[in-house]
Design a protein around this motif. Structure first.
Motif, mmCIF file in Angstrom:
data_model
loop_
_atom_site.group_PDB
_atom_site.id
_atom_site.type_symbol
_atom_site.label_atom_id
_atom_site.label_comp_id
_atom_site.label_asym_id
_atom_site.label_seq_id
_atom_site.Cartn_x
_atom_site.Cartn_y
_atom_site.Cartn_z
ATOM 1 N N HIS A 252 -3.675 40.128 25.979
ATOM 2 C CA HIS A 252 -3.891 39.014 25.053
ATOM 3 C C HIS A 252 -3.101 39.218 23.756
ATOM 4 O O HIS A 252 -2.327 38.347 23.333
ATOM 5 C CB HIS A 252 -5.391 38.892 24.760
ATOM 6 C CG HIS A 252 -5.754 37.775 23.832
ATOM 7 N ND1 HIS A 252 -6.210 36.559 24.273
ATOM 8 C CD2 HIS A 252 -5.715 37.671 22.473
ATOM 9 C CE1 HIS A 252 -6.433 35.754 23.239
ATOM 10 N NE2 HIS A 252 -6.152 36.415 22.126
ATOM 11 N N GLU B 129 -3.056 30.521 20.798
ATOM 12 C CA GLU B 129 -3.915 31.045 21.853
ATOM 13 C C GLU B 129 -3.396 30.685 23.250
ATOM 14 O O GLU B 129 -3.779 31.320 24.224
ATOM 15 C CB GLU B 129 -5.363 30.583 21.660
ATOM 16 C CG GLU B 129 -6.026 31.167 20.416
ATOM 17 C CD GLU B 129 -6.126 32.704 20.430
ATOM 18 O OE1 GLU B 129 -6.369 33.285 21.497
ATOM 19 O OE2 GLU B 129 -5.939 33.316 19.357
ATOM 20 N N HIS C 65 0.316 37.349 21.704
ATOM 21 C CA HIS C 65 0.520 36.981 20.295
ATOM 22 C C HIS C 65 1.777 37.676 19.740
ATOM 23 O O HIS C 65 2.548 37.092 18.979
ATOM 24 C CB HIS C 65 -0.690 37.401 19.452
ATOM 25 C CG HIS C 65 -1.907 36.535 19.651
ATOM 26 N ND1 HIS C 65 -1.866 35.162 19.557
ATOM 27 C CD2 HIS C 65 -3.201 36.855 19.923
ATOM 28 C CE1 HIS C 65 -3.088 34.683 19.768
ATOM 29 N NE2 HIS C 65 -3.914 35.681 20.000
ATOM 30 N N SER D 24 -1.299 33.758 24.004
ATOM 31 C CA SER D 24 -2.043 34.973 24.351
ATOM 32 C C SER D 24 -2.840 34.805 25.649
ATOM 33 O O SER D 24 -2.858 35.698 26.495
ATOM 34 C CB SER D 24 -2.971 35.348 23.199
ATOM 35 O OG SER D 24 -3.800 34.257 22.851
HETATM 36 ZN ZN LIG Z 1 -6.012 35.489 20.212
#
Ligand SMILES: [Zn+2]
Length: 580
Positions: free
Chosen positions: A377, A405, A381, A408
């Motif tokens: 995740h 998001e 990013h 990620s």
């Molecule tokens: Zn995040």
């Protein structure tokens, strides 16, 4: 003493405005740079000069941002260092409060600037819209109310953060109690669940008091800014130009229709695996939801953190050479601090060093599957930050949260295809199953939390009983087949545990929107992996330079959250679960 895990980082661009020797942790050296920008704005005679001015302002903002990030990173990596704490607090207490009004003054100057309208519109459209929005929403009379709001939020954290229970003679925090809900012994799970639930309910009236005051304050803030309710104000404040409250309501409806059948099916399977269907009445109870349904011991993906890094590297090597190179570069520059050790803050985060234009990842890995999810995740990013690092406008080097998001969450799904780097084939499938079930199960909770806030802020003057009833109605709609009988009061106040409702109003649907985007990227990769990855990387490179629908479109996942969009994605997740 250098308290940062990394050494001197290569400059992405040489500074042209901020002096290379300036100490940006010292306000007397920083303030003159704002004075200069203010004075220069008045002398800009052409759009090109104004553009130059914007890039100098960008350079200063990025340098200040990096100064703050470095102090934050040093502090979280060394919570036991007085020096790190002092440096961090110095910035928070002495620099930040001076900075905010100076940045806002520059925003106002920009919005009123005679050459603003002559800037190339395609290039500056998003920046212009965001700055104008920020300036337009500002009301001096709201400053004091927001301070009061922050104090109430802090009270919420104080009340909920300090709760402990006495469990078999030992004082334990509620976080520590969480692991007992994963114990195969059902009676033990029930005992601990009841203990924690009773403890929370003791604070019920205190939390309701805090929340009533928060609602009242927020409604006043919204009215001052000229909005008829706080929901509409919050949408503007959060920069939601591309979707409306009605879109969110449609999203909730779509979750009820398209996701709930899959949730009930997963719950039924859990009930069967736990052997509850042999009992009478044999329902799932609130303490049956976190345990492994087959009572297996937890997965052990790795021993030492070095092993986690090298195996994650192998996943990216198999996924994409460009992304793999980015992760290797982070290791070379020591931009990872991942092991759990004494003197580190809890949790995990990705922080971009805005001037060096490189990402840093912080974690507390202890060798569980959650750690593998987290590194994938946060790496997503980090890839986002690296992809956008050639952009010179500071504001465009990061995207809105809805799309961050996607970066990620897509990486969790794409990386999970290669989990055999950590596990045997059956173990990898077990990890994938937990992940996919988690995704499906998140949508109804997201819809509950979001729809509840829509109700709260469009029903001014409501009472506590009405509020609990509104929540319970949503629990009926989105809670699935869990038997709460005997615990009705706990069920009606379950929202007290969701800190976003108190601290970050309306900030939650973003995760649902992003998850839909990520599922689409994943679905695309099943059809054409090379194209899906190329689109993903290209969309990340746009940073925040384009409006949200364009970012989503570039990634190959239209920004839509209706039933027609959700249906095939839940079907895909469902089919994958069947295969595992
Ligand atoms: Zn995040």
């Amino acid at each position: 003493m250098n308290l940062l895990p990394f050494g001197k980082l290569p400059a992405h661009r040489a500074r042209t405005f901020v002096p290379s020797t300036a100490d940006l942790g010292d306000w007397p050296q920083t303030a003159p740079l704002f004075d200069q920008l203010e004075a220069r704005a008045a002398r800009c005679q052409t759009a090109a000069e104004l553009e130059r001015w914007l890039f100098d302002w960008s350079e200063l903002s990025a340098a200040l941002d990096e100064e703050a990030s470095r102090r934050y990173i040093a502090m979280t990596c060394h919570t036991d260092s007085a020096e790190a704490e002092k440096a961090y607090l110095h910035f928070v207490e002495n620099i930040d409060p001076q900075l905010k009004p100076r940045q806002f003054a520059l925003e106002k100057i920009y919005v009123a600037h005679p050459f603003r309208e002559q800037l190339p519109p395609a290039r500056f459209q998003v920046f212009d819209r965001d700055v104008k929005n920020h300036v337009e929403l500002f009301r001096p009379e709201n400053v004091a109310l927001e301070t009061e709001e922050a104090k109430l939020c802090q009270q919420y954290q104080k009340v909920t953060g300090s709760l402990t229970v006495n469990f078999r003679g030992e004082e334990k925090t509620l976080v520590q109690m969480g692991r007992y809900l994963e114990e195969p012994d059902r009676a033990l799970r029930q005992e601990t669940w009841e203990l924690v639930t009773r403890r929370r309910l003791q604070e019920k009236d205190k939390l309701e008091d805090i929340f009533d005051q928060l609602i009242e304050l927020r409604q006043r803030v919204a009215r001052h800014a000229g909005f008829k309710n706080y929901r509409d104000y919050a949408f503007r404040r959060l920069g939601r130009f591309d979707y409306t409250p009605e879109d969110c309501t449609r999203f909730h409806d779509a979750v009820a229709r398209e996701v709930m059948p899959a949730v009930r099916e997963i719950q039924a399977a859990r009930r069967h695996q736990l052997g509850l269907d042999k009992l009478h009445p044999g329902h799932l109870r609130p303490w049956d939801l976190a345990v492994d349904p087959q009572s297996r011991p937890p997965l052990k993906p790795f021993g030492a953190v070095d092993e986690m890094v090298s195996r994650t590297q192998k996943i990216f090597d198999r996924l994409d050479p460009g992304l793999a190179g980015g992760f290797r570069q982070m290791q070379d520059l020591r931009l990872l601090d991942l092991d759990n050790r004494k003197g580190k803050a809890p949790g995990g985060y990705q922080q971009t060093l805005s001037e060096s234009r490189v990402p840093f990842i912080f974690m507390n890995a202890i060798g569980q599957q959650r750690d593998v999810e987290t590194i994938l995740h946060e790496a997503g990013h980090a890839f986002h930050a690296l992809a956008a690092n050639d952009e010179d406008l500071y504001a465009y080097r990061s995207a809105p949260i809805e799309f961050c998001e996607v970066a990620s969450m897509s990486m969790e799904l794409l990386g999970n295809e290669f989990l055999e780097e950590f596990y045997s084939a059956p173990q990898a499938n077990r990890a994938r199953r937990t992940h996919l079930e988690g995704i499906i199960g998140f949508f109804p909770w997201m819809a509950t939390v979001d729809a509840f806030q829509h109700w709260i802020y469009t029903h001014p003057g409501h009472g506590r009983a009405e509020r609990a009833a509104a929540w319970l109605e949503l629990m009926d709609r989105f809670g699935g087949d869990v038997d709460w009988s005997g615990y009705e009061t706990a069920r009606g106040h379950l929202w007290h545990r969701q800190l976003h409702i108190f601290l970050h109003p309306f900030y939650y649907v973003e995760y649902g929107i992003a998850q839909l985007g990520a599922l689409q990227v994943w679905a695309n990769s099943k059809r054409d992996k090379a194209k899906a990855l190329a689109d993903y990387k290209q969309s990340l490179a746009l940073g925040g330079s384009r409006p949200l629908p364009e970012l989503f479109a570039a990634a190959g996942c239209p920004l839509r959250f209706d039933a027609a969009t959700i249906k095939p994605l839940i079907q895909l997740a469902h089919d994958e679960l069947k295969k595992l």
